[in-house]
Enzyme design. Sequence first.
Site, mmCIF file in Angstrom:
data_model
loop_
_atom_site.group_PDB
_atom_site.id
_atom_site.type_symbol
_atom_site.label_atom_id
_atom_site.label_comp_id
_atom_site.label_asym_id
_atom_site.label_seq_id
_atom_site.Cartn_x
_atom_site.Cartn_y
_atom_site.Cartn_z
ATOM 1 N N TYR A 232 -8.670 -10.095 2.824
ATOM 2 C CA TYR A 232 -9.870 -9.374 3.244
ATOM 3 C C TYR A 232 -10.706 -8.864 2.067
ATOM 4 C CZ TYR A 232 -7.151 -5.008 2.576
ATOM 5 O OH TYR A 232 -6.387 -3.982 2.056
ATOM 6 N N GLU A 233 -10.160 -8.928 0.855
ATOM 7 C CA GLU A 233 -10.948 -8.534 -0.318
ATOM 8 C C GLU A 233 -11.947 -9.617 -0.721
ATOM 9 O OE1 GLU A 233 -8.585 -6.237 -3.462
ATOM 10 O OE2 GLU A 233 -6.993 -7.149 -2.249
ATOM 11 N N HIS B 286 -6.390 4.618 6.405
ATOM 12 C CA HIS B 286 -5.631 4.169 5.235
ATOM 13 C C HIS B 286 -4.916 5.356 4.583
ATOM 14 C CE1 HIS B 286 -4.626 1.355 2.032
ATOM 15 N NE2 HIS B 286 -5.001 2.252 1.138
ATOM 16 N N HIS C 255 -5.481 -9.093 -1.346
ATOM 17 C CA HIS C 255 -5.547 -9.342 0.093
ATOM 18 C C HIS C 255 -6.656 -10.345 0.402
ATOM 19 C CE1 HIS C 255 -3.927 -5.240 -0.428
ATOM 20 N NE2 HIS C 255 -3.211 -5.481 0.654
ATOM 21 N N SER D 223 0.824 -1.210 0.000
ATOM 22 C CA SER D 223 0.000 0.000 0.000
ATOM 23 C C SER D 223 0.859 1.261 0.000
ATOM 24 C CB SER D 223 -0.903 0.014 1.242
ATOM 25 O OG SER D 223 -1.820 -1.049 1.201
ATOM 26 N N HIS E 224 -3.489 0.581 -4.949
ATOM 27 C CA HIS E 224 -2.996 -0.614 -5.636
ATOM 28 C C HIS E 224 -3.447 -0.532 -7.099
ATOM 29 C CE1 HIS E 224 -1.644 -3.026 -2.086
ATOM 30 N NE2 HIS E 224 -2.428 -2.138 -1.488
ATOM 31 N N MET F 125 -1.449 -6.647 7.030
ATOM 32 C CA MET F 125 -2.526 -7.496 6.517
ATOM 33 C C MET F 125 -2.140 -8.252 5.244
ATOM 34 S SD MET F 125 -5.542 -4.643 6.973
ATOM 35 C CE MET F 125 -5.625 -3.641 8.489
ATOM 36 N N SER F 126 -0.858 -8.543 5.082
ATOM 37 C CA SER F 126 -0.419 -9.169 3.825
ATOM 38 C C SER F 126 0.880 -9.932 4.039
ATOM 39 C CB SER F 126 -0.209 -8.083 2.756
ATOM 40 O OG SER F 126 0.865 -7.225 3.124
ATOM 41 N N ALA G 100 3.121 -1.968 3.869
ATOM 42 C CA ALA G 100 2.986 -0.888 4.840
ATOM 43 C C ALA G 100 2.534 -1.540 6.144
ATOM 44 C CB ALA G 100 1.947 0.120 4.360
ATOM 45 N N ASN H 39 2.748 3.900 10.426
ATOM 46 C CA ASN H 39 2.031 4.440 11.585
ATOM 47 C C ASN H 39 2.393 3.621 12.817
ATOM 48 O OD1 ASN H 39 0.077 2.537 9.872
ATOM 49 N ND2 ASN H 39 -0.388 2.234 12.039
#
Length: 298
Positions: free
Chosen positions: A112-113, A273, A110, A56, A88, A237-238, A140, A261
């Site tokens: 979550y998609e 995001h 991902h 990201s 992306h 998350m990846s 990220a 962050n």
Amino acid sequence: STLDRSSAASDVYKRQGLAIPLSHSNNESNDHAMILPKIPQELTDFKPEIGLILGSGLGFFADDRIEVVGRVPYGDIEGFPVSTVQGHVGQFVYGTIEGKRVICMQGRFHFYEGYAMSQVTLPIRAMHEIGVRTLFVTNAAGGINLDFVPGNFMLLSDHINALGTNPLIAWKGSEGVQFPDMSEVYDGELRAKIRDWAKAHSVDLKEGVYLATTGPSFETPAEVRAFGTLGADAVGMSTVPEAIVARKFGMRVIGISCITNAAAGISKTELTHEEVSETADSVRPQFADLLAAGVSLA
């Protein structure tokens, strides 16, 4: 009804020749996602040796540092998933970096998609098929280690899979090892070279353990405290599914996190995001230098 909406969504994916996320499919089977689509001849002929996955806010690298030979949008490959997340782009970019032939994912998929793990990791299978033997996976991430600040880079020394699943479950096909060794997922020899480069160029390169959750919600402060207790230095998350499949195929793997962050409970502000993308953009040249150096050392 929910079923009608699901069928309509499936029709859209089918009309565009795209892979259907399992959440939109009436058939929850993984079988359709295990079929490797026909890889465009231009990618096969190029014979890339190094694969890159840009996380990201990090897609700029493909435009900034690759001497581009060509681009192939994911949507042009029948049966291939598409990126749905802001930041992306959703295409393969191939070319050279200091003479090394590279293929780059400008945008990843991902869990979550709504994609199956076999779809999330389909690009790794495709890269392996066309000759990639070294994979750089970037992301990220939120910093858990209190020594980390937004804008730092972390070389992955190891990871923790907190996704609740594994991309090798119910694997169809005989490629690679069935039970890959994971004692050194991220190549120690290449990591040492990258550390030496960073030191010589005064780059404050951290090193640590990345923990992967499913997302898309950010972590709670309690979860972050628990992850820290488990030994995680950063959370995202990846990355982990791709790294596991790459190791199944015997690829060398390097993981690099951009700490965009502080994680929840450490950060004093709400996580968004947009903040992730803004921080990644603020360290654009430094990240590009680090990743390009890694590729040249591979």
